[in-house]
Design a protein around this motif. Sequence first.
Motif, PDB file in Angstrom:
ATOM      1  N   VAL A   8       0.862  -1.182   0.000  1.00  0.00           N
ATOM      2  CA  VAL A   8       0.000   0.000   0.000  1.00  0.00           C
ATOM      3  C   VAL A   8       0.902   1.236   0.000  1.00  0.00           C
ATOM      4  N   ILE A   9       0.748   2.067  -1.025  1.00  0.00           N
ATOM      5  CA  ILE A   9       1.590   3.270  -1.151  1.00  0.00           C
ATOM      6  C   ILE A   9       0.745   4.494  -0.808  1.00  0.00           C
ATOM      7  N   GLY A  10       1.180   5.209   0.222  1.00  0.00           N
ATOM      8  CA  GLY A  10       0.394   6.304   0.803  1.00  0.00           C
ATOM      9  C   GLY A  10      -0.348   5.738   2.004  1.00  0.00           C
ATOM     10  N   CYS A  11       0.015   6.211   3.206  1.00  0.00           N
ATOM     11  CA  CYS A  11      -0.608   5.663   4.432  1.00  0.00           C
ATOM     12  C   CYS A  11      -1.453   6.715   5.138  1.00  0.00           C
ATOM     13  N   GLY A  12      -2.218   7.492   4.339  1.00  0.00           N
ATOM     14  CA  GLY A  12      -3.101   8.498   4.919  1.00  0.00           C
ATOM     15  C   GLY A  12      -4.466   7.903   5.227  1.00  0.00           C
ATOM     16  N   SER A  13      -5.489   8.758   5.172  1.00  0.00           N
ATOM     17  CA  SER A  13      -6.819   8.347   5.646  1.00  0.00           C
ATOM     18  C   SER A  13      -7.463   7.223   4.837  1.00  0.00           C
ATOM     19  N   ILE A  14      -7.403   7.291   3.517  1.00  0.00           N
ATOM     20  CA  ILE A  14      -8.115   6.246   2.759  1.00  0.00           C
ATOM     21  C   ILE A  14      -7.420   4.889   2.938  1.00  0.00           C
ATOM     22  N   ALA A  15      -6.098   4.917   3.087  1.00  0.00           N
ATOM     23  CA  ALA A  15      -5.371   3.663   3.350  1.00  0.00           C
ATOM     24  C   ALA A  15      -5.762   3.136   4.726  1.00  0.00           C
ATOM     25  N   ILE A  37       5.883   9.111   2.625  1.00  0.00           N
ATOM     26  CA  ILE A  37       7.029  10.000   2.809  1.00  0.00           C
ATOM     27  C   ILE A  37       7.146  10.455   4.262  1.00  0.00           C
ATOM     28  N   ASN A  38       6.088  10.301   5.022  1.00  0.00           N
ATOM     29  CA  ASN A  38       6.102  10.657   6.439  1.00  0.00           C
ATOM     30  C   ASN A  38       6.643   9.451   7.228  1.00  0.00           C
ATOM     31  N   GLU A  39       7.876   9.595   7.721  1.00  0.00           N
ATOM     32  CA  GLU A  39       8.588   8.454   8.328  1.00  0.00           C
ATOM     33  C   GLU A  39       7.868   7.844   9.523  1.00  0.00           C
ATOM     34  N   THR A  73      -2.140   7.811  -2.678  1.00  0.00           N
ATOM     35  CA  THR A  73      -1.368   9.055  -2.513  1.00  0.00           C
ATOM     36  C   THR A  73      -2.164  10.241  -3.047  1.00  0.00           C
ATOM     37  N   PRO A  74      -1.641  11.462  -2.876  1.00  0.00           N
ATOM     38  CA  PRO A  74      -2.253  12.623  -3.526  1.00  0.00           C
ATOM     39  C   PRO A  74      -2.406  12.392  -5.041  1.00  0.00           C
ATOM     40  N   ASN A  75      -3.385  13.084  -5.633  1.00  0.00           N
ATOM     41  CA  ASN A  75      -3.763  12.834  -7.028  1.00  0.00           C
ATOM     42  C   ASN A  75      -2.616  12.912  -8.031  1.00  0.00           C
ATOM     43  N   CYS A  94      -5.903   1.809  -8.005  1.00  0.00           N
ATOM     44  CA  CYS A  94      -5.570   3.223  -7.805  1.00  0.00           C
ATOM     45  C   CYS A  94      -6.796   4.008  -7.345  1.00  0.00           C
ATOM     46  N   GLU A  95      -6.572   4.916  -6.422  1.00  0.00           N
ATOM     47  CA  GLU A  95      -7.655   5.754  -5.923  1.00  0.00           C
ATOM     48  C   GLU A  95      -8.139   6.733  -7.001  1.00  0.00           C
ATOM     49  N   LYS A  96      -9.296   7.293  -6.767  1.00  0.00           N
ATOM     50  CA  LYS A  96      -9.873   8.302  -7.655  1.00  0.00           C
ATOM     51  C   LYS A  96      -9.480   9.684  -7.175  1.00  0.00           C
ATOM     52  N   ILE A 121      -9.814   1.325 -10.765  1.00  0.00           N
ATOM     53  CA  ILE A 121      -9.928   2.613 -10.086  1.00  0.00           C
ATOM     54  C   ILE A 121     -11.000   2.466  -8.997  1.00  0.00           C
ATOM     55  N   ALA A 122     -10.698   3.013  -7.808  1.00  0.00           N
ATOM     56  CA  ALA A 122     -11.520   2.746  -6.618  1.00  0.00           C
ATOM     57  C   ALA A 122     -12.810   3.572  -6.557  1.00  0.00           C
ATOM     58  N   HIS A 123     -13.645   3.409  -7.571  1.00  0.00           N
ATOM     59  CA  HIS A 123     -14.933   4.117  -7.565  1.00  0.00           C
ATOM     60  C   HIS A 123     -15.947   3.330  -6.747  1.00  0.00           C
ATOM     61  N   TRP A 169      -2.449  18.192   1.270  1.00  0.00           N
ATOM     62  CA  TRP A 169      -2.234  18.331  -0.168  1.00  0.00           C
ATOM     63  C   TRP A 169      -3.541  18.642  -0.894  1.00  0.00           C
ATOM     64  N   PHE A 170      -4.693  18.264  -0.314  1.00  0.00           N
ATOM     65  CA  PHE A 170      -5.999  18.487  -0.951  1.00  0.00           C
ATOM     66  C   PHE A 170      -6.181  19.965  -1.315  1.00  0.00           C
ATOM     67  N   PHE A 171      -5.487  20.865  -0.568  1.00  0.00           N
ATOM     68  CA  PHE A 171      -5.644  22.298  -0.804  1.00  0.00           C
ATOM     69  C   PHE A 171      -4.520  22.888  -1.653  1.00  0.00           C
ATOM     70  N   VAL A 186     -16.187  13.572  -9.214  1.00  0.00           N
ATOM     71  CA  VAL A 186     -15.847  12.386 -10.014  1.00  0.00           C
ATOM     72  C   VAL A 186     -16.582  11.141  -9.504  1.00  0.00           C
ATOM     73  N   HIS A 187     -16.889  11.108  -8.205  1.00  0.00           N
ATOM     74  CA  HIS A 187     -17.679   9.984  -7.673  1.00  0.00           C
ATOM     75  C   HIS A 187     -19.051   9.965  -8.342  1.00  0.00           C
ATOM     76  N   LYS A 188     -19.639  11.156  -8.481  1.00  0.00           N
ATOM     77  CA  LYS A 188     -21.001  11.206  -9.023  1.00  0.00           C
ATOM     78  C   LYS A 188     -21.021  11.064 -10.551  1.00  0.00           C
TER      79      LYS A 188
HETATM   80  N1  LIG Z   1     -12.616   6.327  -2.725  1.00  0.00           N
HETATM   81  C1  LIG Z   1     -12.892   7.246  -1.816  1.00  0.00           C
HETATM   82  O1  LIG Z   1     -14.012   7.351  -1.329  1.00  0.00           O
HETATM   83  C2  LIG Z   1     -11.807   8.163  -1.365  1.00  0.00           C
HETATM   84  C3  LIG Z   1     -11.952   8.859  -0.157  1.00  0.00           C
HETATM   85  C4  LIG Z   1     -10.924   9.687   0.250  1.00  0.00           C
HETATM   86  C5  LIG Z   1      -9.786   9.848  -0.526  1.00  0.00           C
HETATM   87  N2  LIG Z   1      -9.681   9.173  -1.704  1.00  0.00           N
HETATM   88  C6  LIG Z   1      -8.482   9.359  -2.569  1.00  0.00           C
HETATM   89  O2  LIG Z   1      -7.385   8.693  -1.955  1.00  0.00           O
HETATM   90  C7  LIG Z   1      -6.170   9.406  -2.215  1.00  0.00           C
HETATM   91  C8  LIG Z   1      -5.479   9.693  -0.887  1.00  0.00           C
HETATM   92  O3  LIG Z   1      -6.337  10.494  -0.106  1.00  0.00           O
HETATM   93  P1  LIG Z   1      -6.348  10.488   1.489  1.00  0.00           P
HETATM   94  O4  LIG Z   1      -7.683  10.977   1.881  1.00  0.00           O
HETATM   95  O5  LIG Z   1      -5.854   9.212   2.016  1.00  0.00           O
HETATM   96  O6  LIG Z   1      -5.263  11.649   1.757  1.00  0.00           O
HETATM   97  P2  LIG Z   1      -4.383  11.893   3.074  1.00  0.00           P
HETATM   98  O7  LIG Z   1      -3.930  13.296   3.010  1.00  0.00           O
HETATM   99  O8  LIG Z   1      -5.131  11.467   4.302  1.00  0.00           O
HETATM  100  O9  LIG Z   1      -3.139  10.904   2.875  1.00  0.00           O
HETATM  101  C9  LIG Z   1      -2.242  10.991   1.790  1.00  0.00           C
HETATM  102  C10 LIG Z   1      -0.952  10.325   2.216  1.00  0.00           C
HETATM  103  O10 LIG Z   1      -0.069  10.228   1.098  1.00  0.00           O
HETATM  104  C11 LIG Z   1       1.245  10.461   1.590  1.00  0.00           C
HETATM  105  N3  LIG Z   1       2.164  10.810   0.497  1.00  0.00           N
HETATM  106  C12 LIG Z   1       2.369  12.013  -0.080  1.00  0.00           C
HETATM  107  N4  LIG Z   1       3.328  11.921  -1.016  1.00  0.00           N
HETATM  108  C13 LIG Z   1       3.737  10.622  -1.039  1.00  0.00           C
HETATM  109  C14 LIG Z   1       4.721   9.906  -1.775  1.00  0.00           C
HETATM  110  N5  LIG Z   1       5.485  10.504  -2.696  1.00  0.00           N
HETATM  111  N6  LIG Z   1       4.890   8.585  -1.513  1.00  0.00           N
HETATM  112  C15 LIG Z   1       4.157   7.966  -0.575  1.00  0.00           C
HETATM  113  N7  LIG Z   1       3.209   8.601   0.165  1.00  0.00           N
HETATM  114  C16 LIG Z   1       3.008   9.910  -0.069  1.00  0.00           C
HETATM  115  C17 LIG Z   1       1.044  11.567   2.619  1.00  0.00           C
HETATM  116  O11 LIG Z   1       2.173  11.681   3.487  1.00  0.00           O
HETATM  117  C18 LIG Z   1      -0.207  11.084   3.329  1.00  0.00           C
HETATM  118  O12 LIG Z   1       0.089  10.222   4.399  1.00  0.00           O
HETATM  119  C19 LIG Z   1      -6.578  10.659  -2.975  1.00  0.00           C
HETATM  120  O13 LIG Z   1      -6.388  10.482  -4.347  1.00  0.00           O
HETATM  121  C20 LIG Z   1      -8.064  10.798  -2.694  1.00  0.00           C
HETATM  122  O14 LIG Z   1      -8.777  11.443  -3.733  1.00  0.00           O
HETATM  123  C21 LIG Z   1     -10.655   8.332  -2.112  1.00  0.00           C
END
Ligand SMILES: NC(=O)c1ccc[n+]([C@@H]2O[C@H](COP(=O)([O-])OP(=O)(O)OC[C@H]3O[C@@H](n4cnc5c(N)ncnc54)[C@H](O)[C@@H]3O)[C@@H](O)[C@H]2O)c1
Length: 342
Positions: A8-15, A37-39, A73-75, A94-96, A121-123, A169-171, A186-188
Amino acid sequence: MGKLKVAVIGCGSIAKFRHLPEYKANQHVDIVAVCDINEERVKETAEKYGAKPYTNYEDLLKEVHVDIVSVCTPNYLHAPISIAASNAGAHVLCEKPMATSYEEAKAMIVAAKDNGKKLMIAHNQRFVASHKKARQLIESGELGKILSFRTAFGHGGPERWSIDGKDSWFFEKEKAFVGAMGDLGVHKTDLLRYILGEEFVEVGAFVENNAKDFSSIDDNAVCILKSESGIVGTLAASWGYKKEDNSTIIYGEKGVMRLEDDPTFSMIVQYATGEIAKYELGKIQSNDEGGQNTSHVINQFVESVLEDKMPPVPGEEGMKSLQVILAALQSSETKQIVRVLD
Ligand SMILES: NC(=O)c1ccc[n+]([C@@H]2O[C@H](COP(=O)([O-])OP(=O)(O)OC[C@H]3O[C@@H](n4cnc5c(N)ncnc54)[C@H](O)[C@@H]3O)[C@@H](O)[C@H]2O)c1
């Protein structure tokens, strides 16, 4: 056969709320590596799931052979990471929104195809019970010819959702590329393409920034859409709604279908005859519940890999939904009705 290896690449909220717990609950896979990237964040995630931590996705893909990569990860990183993962021989979820341009989306599809790997794509809105039922009823002709629709997805904004809050990053335009339209719109667009079984051909849009004064990315949008058979409707996507709206209404010759518009019944059909059918199909899933109410996205993707079948939302579908968003952005900039590219 052994278990499929997942990274899993990107360990933010959706992960955290979806991909990781849903892979963990799937008996056919093992989470072997995670990257952020956040250690501190990646270390914590790796410990929790018994996986190897990486702060650079290229190192991960070089050092560990994985069968499946989730891109969370960010878009702006969706395309480069998905393409690198396909080239490393992994199936990609891949996320949307899928990417930030048509060219990127196309390159993701080509990379998966050239490597003989799957791309989904995670629609997730397609897997909501009321939405699946709506598609079936419309396809069976229950509502007659469809004339119009009204759909909205709006909430208070990603500062309450993203792991980095207001600093997210969303902003940031260079990282998000598109705001509420790419996040929620894009969801709708994807949902309507799925429910109606039709493509959109023309779009007019106002994509504005009038909800958040600390950011200049779009956060409040209203679009008008026309489908290939002439169905016209409105789509709103907003980070400015103080109470969430995640609903869709479809107007057909024989009645009106209300989806996720009532607190108890996730689908209500009001027929022209006066008859009303109320369906209690369970509530629309909320991402905050993670794990209690599966999104189906992860399980369906794993199943498509295991059974070597087409994933339910392949890259081509993600690209078509993205193209409607790209047309909306162009319309808002040019103040013209824009044709959606084929
Ligand atoms: N399917 C859904 O319902 C749904 C809901 C929310 C978000 N998303 C999508 O999921 C994706 C992530 O969103 P989120 O809400 O988890 O964001 P988030 O801000 O909570 O997490 C993003 C993570 O990516 C990490 N990141 C940034 N650059 C990176 C890199 N180069 N390598 C590895 N990690 C990196 C950040 O440090 C952060 O931990 C977005 O594309 C968003 O649109 C989808």
